[in-house]
Motif scaffolding. Sequence first.
Motif, PDB file in Angstrom:
ATOM      1  N   ILE A   1       0.818  -1.211   0.000  1.00  0.00           N
ATOM      2  CA  ILE A   1       0.000   0.000   0.000  1.00  0.00           C
ATOM      3  C   ILE A   1       0.851   1.259   0.000  1.00  0.00           C
ATOM      4  O   ILE A   1       0.596   2.197  -0.764  1.00  0.00           O
ATOM      5  CB  ILE A   1      -0.965   0.001   1.208  1.00  0.00           C
ATOM      6  N   MET A   2       1.895   1.294   0.817  1.00  0.00           N
ATOM      7  CA  MET A   2       2.700   2.510   0.946  1.00  0.00           C
ATOM      8  C   MET A   2       3.356   2.948  -0.378  1.00  0.00           C
ATOM      9  O   MET A   2       3.270   4.119  -0.730  1.00  0.00           O
ATOM     10  CB  MET A   2       3.744   2.357   2.058  1.00  0.00           C
ATOM     11  N   PRO A   3       3.988   2.034  -1.150  1.00  0.00           N
ATOM     12  CA  PRO A   3       4.532   2.481  -2.439  1.00  0.00           C
ATOM     13  C   PRO A   3       3.445   2.979  -3.392  1.00  0.00           C
ATOM     14  O   PRO A   3       3.647   3.947  -4.122  1.00  0.00           O
ATOM     15  CB  PRO A   3       5.203   1.218  -3.006  1.00  0.00           C
ATOM     16  N   PHE A   4       2.272   2.340  -3.355  1.00  0.00           N
ATOM     17  CA  PHE A   4       1.161   2.775  -4.205  1.00  0.00           C
ATOM     18  C   PHE A   4       0.740   4.200  -3.846  1.00  0.00           C
ATOM     19  O   PHE A   4       0.587   5.047  -4.721  1.00  0.00           O
ATOM     20  CB  PHE A   4      -0.042   1.823  -4.060  1.00  0.00           C
ATOM     21  N   VAL A   5       0.605   4.466  -2.534  1.00  0.00           N
ATOM     22  CA  VAL A   5       0.207   5.793  -2.068  1.00  0.00           C
ATOM     23  C   VAL A   5       1.243   6.840  -2.476  1.00  0.00           C
ATOM     24  O   VAL A   5       0.889   7.927  -2.939  1.00  0.00           O
ATOM     25  CB  VAL A   5      -0.010   5.791  -0.531  1.00  0.00           C
ATOM     26  N   SER A   6       2.528   6.502  -2.335  1.00  0.00           N
ATOM     27  CA  SER A   6       3.564   7.485  -2.692  1.00  0.00           C
ATOM     28  C   SER A   6       3.608   7.732  -4.200  1.00  0.00           C
ATOM     29  O   SER A   6       3.916   8.834  -4.635  1.00  0.00           O
ATOM     30  CB  SER A   6       4.931   7.057  -2.165  1.00  0.00           C
ATOM     31  N   ARG A   7       3.287   6.719  -5.007  1.00  0.00           N
ATOM     32  CA  ARG A   7       3.279   6.898  -6.479  1.00  0.00           C
ATOM     33  C   ARG A   7       1.990   7.553  -6.979  1.00  0.00           C
ATOM     34  O   ARG A   7       1.980   8.184  -8.027  1.00  0.00           O
ATOM     35  CB  ARG A   7       3.463   5.551  -7.174  1.00  0.00           C
ATOM     36  N   HIS A   8       0.903   7.377  -6.249  1.00  0.00           N
ATOM     37  CA  HIS A   8      -0.408   7.880  -6.694  1.00  0.00           C
ATOM     38  C   HIS A   8      -1.123   8.643  -5.568  1.00  0.00           C
ATOM     39  O   HIS A   8      -2.176   8.227  -5.104  1.00  0.00           O
ATOM     40  CB  HIS A   8      -1.301   6.711  -7.137  1.00  0.00           C
ATOM     41  N   PRO A   9      -0.577   9.783  -5.142  1.00  0.00           N
ATOM     42  CA  PRO A   9      -1.169  10.490  -3.989  1.00  0.00           C
ATOM     43  C   PRO A   9      -2.590  10.998  -4.254  1.00  0.00           C
ATOM     44  O   PRO A   9      -3.444  10.914  -3.377  1.00  0.00           O
ATOM     45  CB  PRO A   9      -0.196  11.637  -3.728  1.00  0.00           C
ATOM     46  N   ILE A  10      -2.852  11.503  -5.456  1.00  0.00           N
ATOM     47  CA  ILE A  10      -4.184  12.054  -5.748  1.00  0.00           C
ATOM     48  C   ILE A  10      -5.222  10.931  -5.796  1.00  0.00           C
ATOM     49  O   ILE A  10      -6.309  11.047  -5.229  1.00  0.00           O
ATOM     50  CB  ILE A  10      -4.164  12.878  -7.052  1.00  0.00           C
ATOM     51  N   LEU A  11      -4.878   9.836  -6.441  1.00  0.00           N
ATOM     52  CA  LEU A  11      -5.784   8.693  -6.504  1.00  0.00           C
ATOM     53  C   LEU A  11      -6.056   8.151  -5.099  1.00  0.00           C
ATOM     54  O   LEU A  11      -7.192   7.841  -4.742  1.00  0.00           O
ATOM     55  CB  LEU A  11      -5.184   7.592  -7.388  1.00  0.00           C
ATOM     56  N   SER A  12      -5.024   8.088  -4.283  1.00  0.00           N
ATOM     57  CA  SER A  12      -5.176   7.606  -2.906  1.00  0.00           C
ATOM     58  C   SER A  12      -6.072   8.525  -2.092  1.00  0.00           C
ATOM     59  O   SER A  12      -6.947   8.059  -1.347  1.00  0.00           O
ATOM     60  CB  SER A  12      -3.814   7.490  -2.232  1.00  0.00           C
ATOM     61  N   LEU A  13      -5.892   9.855  -2.252  1.00  0.00           N
ATOM     62  CA  LEU A  13      -6.748  10.816  -1.546  1.00  0.00           C
ATOM     63  C   LEU A  13      -8.197  10.698  -2.006  1.00  0.00           C
ATOM     64  O   LEU A  13      -9.126  10.791  -1.200  1.00  0.00           O
ATOM     65  CB  LEU A  13      -6.244  12.248  -1.765  1.00  0.00           C
ATOM     66  N   ALA A  14      -8.379  10.470  -3.310  1.00  0.00           N
ATOM     67  CA  ALA A  14      -9.733  10.311  -3.846  1.00  0.00           C
ATOM     68  C   ALA A  14     -10.418   9.090  -3.223  1.00  0.00           C
ATOM     69  O   ALA A  14     -11.590   9.147  -2.853  1.00  0.00           O
ATOM     70  CB  ALA A  14      -9.689  10.182  -5.371  1.00  0.00           C
ATOM     71  N   TRP A  15      -9.689   8.003  -3.093  1.00  0.00           N
ATOM     72  CA  TRP A  15     -10.246   6.793  -2.473  1.00  0.00           C
ATOM     73  C   TRP A  15     -10.617   7.045  -1.016  1.00  0.00           C
ATOM     74  O   TRP A  15     -11.677   6.617  -0.550  1.00  0.00           O
ATOM     75  CB  TRP A  15      -9.255   5.626  -2.554  1.00  0.00           C
ATOM     76  N   ILE A  16      -9.768   7.760  -0.303  1.00  0.00           N
ATOM     77  CA  ILE A  16     -10.043   8.060   1.109  1.00  0.00           C
ATOM     78  C   ILE A  16     -11.276   8.962   1.218  1.00  0.00           C
ATOM     79  O   ILE A  16     -12.157   8.721   2.045  1.00  0.00           O
ATOM     80  CB  ILE A  16      -8.805   8.699   1.782  1.00  0.00           C
TER      81      ILE A  16
END
Length: 144
Positions: A5-20
């Motif tokens: 999860i952590m590498p995904f979040v660091s590579r895709h911060p906007i997508l991760s924020l959208a999911w949250i």
Amino acid sequence: MLQEIMPFVSRHPILSLAWIALLVAVIVMTFKSRFSKVKDISRGEATRLINKEDAVVVDTRSRDDFRRGHLANAINLTASEIKSGSLGELEKHKAQPIIVVCANGTASREPAENLSKAGFENVATLKDGIAGWSGENLPLVRGK
């Protein structure tokens, strides 16, 4: 799993924020509807309330959509009219069950909540709105 999860979040911060944000929105909406006085009812329950308890149907769609087909004896009030308190003849029905309908069941919640806040005791929304109603070949009235 956390290591992935952590590498995904660091590579895709906007997508991760959208999911949250989406997750938070779903949680908030779930709590709002769970603790709301306004219930989402089926077509069968709506029919029972109309026939047995003299429920009043409030259709929040536009005048043109309303004229194309609405439930018998429905009162046409837009969401903005309800929000501003322009309730007209609906005022005299505060003690009766109120069923708020829209096109497909997604836009009726807010007007229903506003009616509940305005002192209407028993307010519900019709699941799937007019689309669900006509999809089951239940009767609609044209004109007015």
